[in-house]
Design a protein around this motif. Structure first.
Motif, PDB file in Angstrom:
ATOM      1  N   ALA A  86       0.825  -1.207   0.000  1.00 13.41           N
ATOM      2  CA  ALA A  86       0.000   0.000   0.000  1.00 13.41           C
ATOM      3  C   ALA A  86       0.861   1.260   0.000  1.00 13.41           C
ATOM      4  N   THR A  87       1.915   1.252   0.797  1.00 19.15           N
ATOM      5  CA  THR A  87       2.791   2.428   0.871  1.00 19.15           C
ATOM      6  C   THR A  87       3.492   2.670  -0.456  1.00 19.15           C
ATOM      7  N   MET A  88       4.016   1.614  -1.051  1.00 15.77           N
ATOM      8  CA  MET A  88       4.683   1.776  -2.347  1.00 15.77           C
ATOM      9  C   MET A  88       3.697   2.236  -3.421  1.00 15.77           C
ATOM     10  N   GLY A  89       2.484   1.724  -3.373  1.00 20.62           N
ATOM     11  CA  GLY A  89       1.474   2.151  -4.337  1.00 20.62           C
ATOM     12  C   GLY A  89       1.170   3.632  -4.225  1.00 20.62           C
ATOM     13  N   LEU A  90       1.122   4.155  -3.001  1.00 22.86           N
ATOM     14  CA  LEU A  90       0.825   5.570  -2.808  1.00 22.86           C
ATOM     15  C   LEU A  90       1.988   6.465  -3.220  1.00 22.86           C
ATOM     16  N   VAL A  91       3.206   6.024  -2.964  1.00 21.70           N
ATOM     17  CA  VAL A  91       4.390   6.860  -3.181  1.00 21.70           C
ATOM     18  C   VAL A  91       4.896   6.802  -4.627  1.00 21.70           C
ATOM     19  N   LEU A  92       4.701   5.677  -5.290  1.00 23.71           N
ATOM     20  CA  LEU A  92       5.279   5.477  -6.626  1.00 23.71           C
ATOM     21  C   LEU A  92       4.859   6.528  -7.665  1.00 23.71           C
ATOM     22  N   PRO A  93       3.598   6.943  -7.759  1.00 27.67           N
ATOM     23  CA  PRO A  93       3.264   7.965  -8.764  1.00 27.67           C
ATOM     24  C   PRO A  93       4.053   9.262  -8.578  1.00 27.67           C
ATOM     25  N   SER A  94       4.211   9.695  -7.343  1.00 29.30           N
ATOM     26  CA  SER A  94       4.982  10.921  -7.090  1.00 29.30           C
ATOM     27  C   SER A  94       6.434  10.737  -7.482  1.00 29.30           C
ATOM     28  N   LEU A  95       6.976   9.583  -7.172  1.00 24.50           N
ATOM     29  CA  LEU A  95       8.363   9.295  -7.528  1.00 24.50           C
ATOM     30  C   LEU A  95       8.556   9.316  -9.042  1.00 24.50           C
ATOM     31  N   ILE A  96       7.625   8.734  -9.759  1.00 26.51           N
ATOM     32  CA  ILE A  96       7.718   8.719 -11.230  1.00 26.51           C
ATOM     33  C   ILE A  96       7.661  10.146 -11.778  1.00 26.51           C
ATOM     34  N   VAL A  97       6.754  10.959 -11.270  1.00 28.52           N
ATOM     35  CA  VAL A  97       6.632  12.342 -11.740  1.00 28.52           C
ATOM     36  C   VAL A  97       7.911  13.125 -11.437  1.00 28.52           C
ATOM     37  N   ILE A  98       8.469  12.942 -10.247  1.00 32.47           N
ATOM     38  CA  ILE A  98       9.704  13.643  -9.877  1.00 32.47           C
ATOM     39  C   ILE A  98      10.850  13.239 -10.793  1.00 32.47           C
ATOM     40  N   LEU A  99      10.953  11.958 -11.115  1.00 30.11           N
ATOM     41  CA  LEU A  99      12.018  11.507 -12.011  1.00 30.11           C
ATOM     42  C   LEU A  99      11.852  12.087 -13.413  1.00 30.11           C
ATOM     43  N   ILE A 100      10.613  12.169 -13.883  1.00 28.77           N
ATOM     44  CA  ILE A 100      10.374  12.752 -15.206  1.00 28.77           C
ATOM     45  C   ILE A 100      10.727  14.239 -15.212  1.00 28.77           C
ATOM     46  N   VAL A 101      10.296  14.959 -14.184  1.00 26.34           N
ATOM     47  CA  VAL A 101      10.599  16.396 -14.101  1.00 26.34           C
ATOM     48  C   VAL A 101      12.104  16.617 -13.998  1.00 26.34           C
ATOM     49  N   ALA A 102      12.783  15.792 -13.199  1.00 26.66           N
ATOM     50  CA  ALA A 102      14.244  15.927 -13.060  1.00 26.66           C
ATOM     51  C   ALA A 102      14.942  15.674 -14.388  1.00 26.66           C
ATOM     52  N   ALA A 103      14.481  14.678 -15.129  1.00 27.75           N
ATOM     53  CA  ALA A 103      15.083  14.395 -16.433  1.00 27.75           C
ATOM     54  C   ALA A 103      14.851  15.553 -17.400  1.00 27.75           C
ATOM     55  N   MET A 104      13.648  16.107 -17.391  1.00 31.72           N
ATOM     56  CA  MET A 104      13.348  17.232 -18.280  1.00 31.72           C
ATOM     57  C   MET A 104      14.146  18.469 -17.869  1.00 31.72           C
ATOM     58  N   LEU A 105      14.254  18.703 -16.567  1.00 26.64           N
ATOM     59  CA  LEU A 105      15.001  19.863 -16.095  1.00 26.64           C
ATOM     60  C   LEU A 105      16.482  19.729 -16.458  1.00 26.64           C
ATOM     61  N   LYS A 106      17.006  18.527 -16.312  1.00 25.09           N
ATOM     62  CA  LYS A 106      18.409  18.303 -16.670  1.00 25.09           C
ATOM     63  C   LYS A 106      18.626  18.564 -18.159  1.00 25.09           C
ATOM     64  N   ARG A 107      17.640  18.187 -18.944  1.00 22.03           N
ATOM     65  CA  ARG A 107      17.759  18.348 -20.396  1.00 22.03           C
ATOM     66  C   ARG A 107      17.680  19.814 -20.820  1.00 22.03           C
ATOM     67  N   PHE A 108      16.839  20.589 -20.117  1.00 24.98           N
ATOM     68  CA  PHE A 108      16.595  21.964 -20.539  1.00 24.98           C
ATOM     69  C   PHE A 108      17.139  23.009 -19.566  1.00 24.98           C
ATOM     70  N   LYS A 109      18.023  22.616 -18.646  1.00 24.33           N
ATOM     71  CA  LYS A 109      18.479  23.553 -17.617  1.00 24.33           C
ATOM     72  C   LYS A 109      19.255  24.740 -18.180  1.00 24.33           C
ATOM     73  N   ASP A 110      19.885  24.593 -19.326  1.00 22.82           N
ATOM     74  CA  ASP A 110      20.645  25.680 -19.911  1.00 22.82           C
ATOM     75  C   ASP A 110      19.802  26.575 -20.823  1.00 22.82           C
ATOM     76  N   SER A 111      18.549  26.264 -20.962  1.00 22.60           N
ATOM     77  CA  SER A 111      17.661  27.061 -21.803  1.00 22.60           C
ATOM     78  C   SER A 111      17.412  28.423 -21.150  1.00 22.60           C
ATOM     79  N   PRO A 112      17.533  29.500 -21.911  1.00 19.00           N
ATOM     80  CA  PRO A 112      17.281  30.831 -21.355  1.00 19.00           C
ATOM     81  C   PRO A 112      15.848  30.973 -20.822  1.00 19.00           C
ATOM     82  N   LEU A 113      14.893  30.347 -21.489  1.00 17.82           N
ATOM     83  CA  LEU A 113      13.508  30.421 -21.045  1.00 17.82           C
ATOM     84  C   LEU A 113      13.336  29.759 -19.674  1.00 17.82           C
ATOM     85  N   VAL A 114      13.927  28.594 -19.495  1.00 19.38           N
ATOM     86  CA  VAL A 114      13.834  27.889 -18.209  1.00 19.38           C
ATOM     87  C   VAL A 114      14.508  28.708 -17.114  1.00 19.38           C
TER      88      VAL A 114
END
Length: 131
Positions: A86-114
């Motif tokens: 139950a705990t892993m089920g509740l936490v996993l969606p947030s973890l997945i979203v954080i990993l996706i955002v971190a990957a996108m931020l790493k990819r676009f961190k040098d963008s002037p717009l970001v």
């Protein structure tokens, strides 16, 4: 099979209950009605205990429901597996979203717009904290 059900129900809760632990309560009422794993009185007690114990209330309630539901299947081992599922089920969606955002931020961190967006978010977040 109960562990997969616990995981799936709490995964759905974690995915759609945006806004913290208190946002999980309507989902838990619906889960109570559908599954019968706990009563509305149990839910009220979970909120009271969850508020008084350290840690996020949503995670505390998921762990408790998993523990109690797992213990109906068998002994302490089943209770621990239910709590983990139950705990892993509740936490996993947030973890997945954080990993996706971190990957996108790493990819676009040098963008002037970001960089400009983050520059503008600093005073906004400071104002929200101060308020």
């Amino acid at each position: 099979m109960i562990y997969l059900q616990l995981f799936w129900k709490f995964f759905q809760t974690g995915l759609f209950a945006v806004g913290g632990g208190m946002a999980t309560i309507p989902f838990l009422y619906a889960m109570s009605d559908k599954t019968g794993w706990f009563t509305h009185l149990d839910l009220a007690n979970m909120v009271a205990v969850g508020e008084s114990t350290p840690g996020p209330i949503g995670v505390n309630m998921a762990t408790y429901v998993g523990y109690v539901t797992g213990s109906t299947v068998g002994g302490i081992g089943h209770a621990i597996l239910g709590a983990a599922a139950a705990t892993m089920g509740l936490v996993l969606p947030s973890l997945i979203v954080i990993l996706i955002v971190a990957a996108m931020l790493k990819r676009f961190k040098d963008s002037p717009l970001v960089q400009k967006v983050f520059y503008g978010l600093r005073p906004a977040s400071t104002a929200l904290i101060a308020a």
